[in-house]
Design a protein around this motif. Sequence first.
Motif, mmCIF file in Angstrom:
data_model
loop_
_atom_site.group_PDB
_atom_site.id
_atom_site.type_symbol
_atom_site.label_atom_id
_atom_site.label_comp_id
_atom_site.label_asym_id
_atom_site.label_seq_id
_atom_site.Cartn_x
_atom_site.Cartn_y
_atom_site.Cartn_z
ATOM 1 N N LEU A 1 2.571 16.835 2.977
ATOM 2 C CA LEU A 1 3.687 15.931 4.219
ATOM 3 C C LEU A 1 3.421 16.394 5.629
ATOM 4 O O LEU A 1 4.121 16.642 6.572
ATOM 5 C CB LEU A 1 5.275 16.551 4.041
ATOM 6 C CG LEU A 1 5.629 15.868 2.588
ATOM 7 C CD1 LEU A 1 6.993 16.295 2.401
ATOM 8 C CD2 LEU A 1 5.400 14.398 2.726
ATOM 9 N N GLN A 2 1.906 16.722 5.863
ATOM 10 C CA GLN A 2 1.664 16.977 7.467
ATOM 11 C C GLN A 2 2.075 15.362 7.959
ATOM 12 O O GLN A 2 1.759 14.230 7.628
ATOM 13 C CB GLN A 2 0.195 16.919 7.523
ATOM 14 C CG GLN A 2 -0.278 17.190 8.891
ATOM 15 C CD GLN A 2 -1.902 17.170 9.096
ATOM 16 O OE1 GLN A 2 -2.821 17.782 8.250
ATOM 17 N NE2 GLN A 2 -2.221 16.721 10.343
ATOM 18 N N ASN A 3 2.704 15.671 9.218
ATOM 19 C CA ASN A 3 3.216 14.483 10.005
ATOM 20 C C ASN A 3 3.738 15.058 11.269
ATOM 21 O O ASN A 3 4.062 16.066 11.430
ATOM 22 C CB ASN A 3 4.042 13.752 9.299
ATOM 23 C CG ASN A 3 5.487 14.006 9.220
ATOM 24 O OD1 ASN A 3 6.305 13.848 10.129
ATOM 25 N ND2 ASN A 3 5.877 15.185 8.459
ATOM 26 N N PRO A 4 3.698 14.292 12.292
ATOM 27 C CA PRO A 4 4.036 14.633 13.673
ATOM 28 C C PRO A 4 5.720 14.633 13.877
ATOM 29 O O PRO A 4 6.182 14.862 15.181
ATOM 30 C CB PRO A 4 3.584 13.625 14.503
ATOM 31 C CG PRO A 4 3.488 12.308 13.714
ATOM 32 C CD PRO A 4 3.136 12.894 12.196
ATOM 33 N N GLY A 5 6.330 14.535 12.858
ATOM 34 C CA GLY A 5 7.731 14.185 12.901
ATOM 35 C C GLY A 5 8.313 12.689 13.380
ATOM 36 O O GLY A 5 7.505 11.973 13.741
ATOM 37 N N VAL A 6 9.582 12.705 12.952
ATOM 38 C CA VAL A 6 9.857 11.237 12.991
ATOM 39 C C VAL A 6 10.068 10.755 14.549
ATOM 40 O O VAL A 6 9.676 9.518 14.519
ATOM 41 C CB VAL A 6 11.323 11.015 12.427
ATOM 42 C CG1 VAL A 6 12.594 11.980 13.131
ATOM 43 C CG2 VAL A 6 11.722 9.466 12.101
ATOM 44 N N CYS B 1 4.487 3.614 4.987
ATOM 45 C CA CYS B 1 3.467 4.930 5.783
ATOM 46 C C CYS B 1 3.598 6.373 5.412
ATOM 47 O O CYS B 1 4.334 6.636 4.048
ATOM 48 C CB CYS B 1 4.060 4.832 7.348
ATOM 49 S SG CYS B 1 5.623 5.913 7.589
ATOM 50 N N LYS B 2 2.809 7.141 5.934
ATOM 51 C CA LYS B 2 2.825 8.549 5.391
ATOM 52 C C LYS B 2 4.347 9.233 5.458
ATOM 53 O O LYS B 2 4.853 8.718 6.577
ATOM 54 C CB LYS B 2 1.842 9.201 6.236
ATOM 55 C CG LYS B 2 1.675 10.688 6.305
ATOM 56 C CD LYS B 2 0.765 11.233 4.947
ATOM 57 C CE LYS B 2 1.162 12.507 4.794
ATOM 58 N NZ LYS B 2 0.883 13.017 3.281
ATOM 59 N N GLY B 3 4.643 10.301 4.748
ATOM 60 C CA GLY B 3 5.899 10.859 4.512
ATOM 61 C C GLY B 3 5.942 11.296 5.849
ATOM 62 O O GLY B 3 5.221 11.964 6.518
ATOM 63 N N THR B 4 7.133 11.014 6.341
ATOM 64 C CA THR B 4 7.780 11.511 7.596
ATOM 65 C C THR B 4 9.025 12.434 7.500
ATOM 66 O O THR B 4 9.862 12.146 6.680
ATOM 67 C CB THR B 4 8.195 10.213 8.313
ATOM 68 O OG1 THR B 4 6.897 9.312 8.428
ATOM 69 C CG2 THR B 4 8.578 10.688 9.999
ATOM 70 N N THR B 5 8.859 13.384 8.154
ATOM 71 C CA THR B 5 10.238 14.450 8.252
ATOM 72 C C THR B 5 10.630 14.797 9.585
ATOM 73 O O THR B 5 10.427 14.001 10.625
ATOM 74 C CB THR B 5 9.573 15.823 7.920
ATOM 75 O OG1 THR B 5 8.543 16.027 8.487
ATOM 76 C CG2 THR B 5 8.982 15.794 6.403
ATOM 77 N N VAL C 1 0.627 -1.213 -0.021
ATOM 78 C CA VAL C 1 0.041 -0.087 -0.036
ATOM 79 C C VAL C 1 1.004 1.119 -0.036
ATOM 80 O O VAL C 1 1.942 1.327 0.547
ATOM 81 C CB VAL C 1 -0.926 0.011 1.194
ATOM 82 C CG1 VAL C 1 -2.189 -1.195 0.936
ATOM 83 C CG2 VAL C 1 -0.317 -0.220 2.429
ATOM 84 N N ALA C 2 0.406 2.189 -0.614
ATOM 85 C CA ALA C 2 1.313 3.492 -1.152
ATOM 86 C C ALA C 2 1.097 4.341 -0.108
ATOM 87 O O ALA C 2 0.353 4.772 0.817
ATOM 88 C CB ALA C 2 0.959 4.174 -2.299
ATOM 89 N N SER C 3 2.572 5.088 0.077
ATOM 90 C CA SER C 3 2.785 6.079 1.066
ATOM 91 C C SER C 3 1.433 7.153 1.044
ATOM 92 O O SER C 3 1.150 7.670 -0.193
ATOM 93 C CB SER C 3 3.860 6.681 1.017
ATOM 94 O OG SER C 3 3.894 7.817 1.937
ATOM 95 N N GLY C 4 1.054 7.566 2.053
ATOM 96 C CA GLY C 4 -0.001 8.736 2.207
ATOM 97 C C GLY C 4 -1.432 8.183 2.047
ATOM 98 O O GLY C 4 -2.443 9.157 2.152
ATOM 99 N N ASN D 1 8.311 5.972 4.841
ATOM 100 C CA ASN D 1 8.453 7.093 3.852
ATOM 101 C C ASN D 1 9.121 8.327 4.380
ATOM 102 O O ASN D 1 8.522 8.716 5.330
ATOM 103 C CB ASN D 1 7.263 7.243 2.972
ATOM 104 C CG ASN D 1 7.381 8.180 1.882
ATOM 105 O OD1 ASN D 1 7.675 9.442 2.088
ATOM 106 N ND2 ASN D 1 7.397 7.938 0.725
ATOM 107 N N ILE D 2 10.308 8.699 3.838
ATOM 108 C CA ILE D 2 10.869 9.901 4.525
ATOM 109 C C ILE D 2 11.222 11.199 3.559
ATOM 110 O O ILE D 2 11.279 10.825 2.384
ATOM 111 C CB ILE D 2 12.060 9.522 5.241
ATOM 112 C CG1 ILE D 2 13.176 9.415 4.285
ATOM 113 C CG2 ILE D 2 12.013 8.229 6.383
ATOM 114 C CD1 ILE D 2 14.633 9.132 4.924
#
Lengths: 286, 394
Positions: B149-154, B120-124, B95-98, B175-176
């Motif tokens: 790229l909304q995400n809570p951070g790595v 997983c969702k793109g992670t920054t 299954v694809a990121s996002g 996914n980063i």
Amino acid sequence: MTMRLVAAELVDSRQILPGQWLQSFHAPELASGARAGQFVHVRTGDYSGLVLRRPFSINTADAATGIITLHFRTVGRGTEWMTRVREGEKLDMLGPLGRPFEVDPRSHHLLLIAGGLGMAGVRMLADEAIRDGRSVTVLFGAANAGHVYPSSLLPDEVEYVVATDDGSMGHHGFVTELMADYEAWADQAFACGPHPMLKRLAALAAGRRERMGVAKLGRRGGGKTDATGSAAARRKSFLQVAMEQTMGCAVGACLGCTVIGVDGPLRVCREGPVFAAEEISWEAIQ
Amino acid sequence: MKGRKKVVTAMDALPARSKRSSPPKNRKGAPSPLDRAMGLGGRPRIETGSAAIADLGTAPSPQPTMSEREALDRIDLSVDIAPERGLLLTNPILVASGTFGYGVEYGEVVDVQRIGAICCKGTTLRPRAGNAPPRVTETPGGMLNAIGLQNPGVDAVIDKYGPIWQGWKVPVIVNIAGESIEDYVEVAKRLDGVPGVAGIELNISCPNVGKGGLQFAIDRDAARAVTTAVRRATELPLLVKLSPNVTDVRPIAKAIEEAGADAITAINTLSGLAVSSDRTRAFLGNTYGGLSGPAVKPVALRIVYEVAQVVSIPIVAIGGVTNLDDVLDFLACGAVAVQVGTAIFADPELPVRLGDELRAECLRRGLASYKPLIGTALPKRTGTPSAKGAEYRP
């Protein structure tokens, strides 16, 4: 109740207003577990050529008969496709989704405010409130008399007050202008409609407690405060709003349906669609 | 090489394979007479009509008999998409990121453990609030998204989801994304050795963020630099996701391979635009959005087809997969595995069902594994992979 994929059979479909449809589906799993404010994500047929599901507020749910109704306007190919579904056909629905309206057990007078199709968002709350012995006033706004939600589709116990933009029925002006007459009567208010309407209501509701001199119940000092966005915090909020946003997955995975909250983005499908007015950053809402 | 424990150590269980399951090698005596007779044109289209809706929750195909069930179970759908480091999947449907969050969001309606892998969702490095709404809109045969790229951070991702993923059978590929090479490296370092993280997918191709994102995917040297840097920072299996928003993807793919990537994911979304209904502005809060869904499949097929001819690392294809025919098309163009994305929104059970359908297809064709289906549509060539594909211009 947890979400699930349900095959909902269409049992009745009729146009109740120009371009607005009321469809009834036999879906006992949804009818028994859903609460007012929640929604379903409906898949259009594969041959429709559409890739996304369509989110709809659950307009009414009757656990006894297993029937839920959806009230929608034909705005595009998906909703037009739905009007052509025939009785007996089954639609793939994902639901019930989202968080419901939270009524304070001490609230006896509920004010429901709906703009146009926003009626679908608060309609079920009228049923729930009357079942629980509360009195309900519905303020409804539409462009003109031809678009006023039929009173025959509301419970008899409801007081129904209408405003039209052109004055062809009821109050001449916006539904938000009726708020002043009822804010003292109401213990809590619940609204669904266009974002500018909700924004105006939030502005009117802000500071109401002080203006009305509503006593703070509970211990001196206020006791513990509930976390923003929690069900407990919403239950204490005077105004709760059901928000709309274009939506992808509807389960919180894609982050497509956010609105801007005071603490950052909020997913309409997971943290909403119902929010306490204080959770939303209204400056960011157009 | 550091003496690090492999995330998945079932390499030995795999049939011996060459560095790449290159089509000529796989085809050597592999296609059964049935397969050859069927050809690609003779394949029946898969029906996914209202009949499937009528029996939600049940398999669309008739119940297999006992012996069929045994035969199905014997078919080998496993694949290692990072042969040098080991990232073994039980089936080639990811299954694809996002589109699948962190794997937990769909848990109530999907048996996630039966999916090949979850991106997983793109992670920054730091939390990101993402773009202004609206962020998604439907388009003919697809959709535009500009989540940003909304995400809570790595760190939050590791704390919150690491323990959950650790207990899962399904591998999770994180996914980063980043604004600079240093960001990418730091995120990769923090993920390195985290239990429950099976691999990294380097998102150098997000079209929806200002800084970073695309800039690394449209330039060969930048793509090489970021891949090299992340490769040094981690021993986790490393996938790099290509952007279709380039003139020629092949030199970039080649550079990524040379920089030490274990696999290539192709493709990310195509940059697009939608206009508001009153036509006074762009519809999306971010103005531009990334196009996905069936509309992009031909573009994805073309890119997979091109990349497959210039690299020898595995290719994980993505772009508009909605049914088994799409999966078979991508395999035929040289992909070893396929990601499902946008189609999940309409049909959350699709990734699991595609695995079952691929298994049934192998049985029908008399194949013990799906590997002979890989690369069958690529130009025929002899001996070692040549640069012949590089001469082809679309």
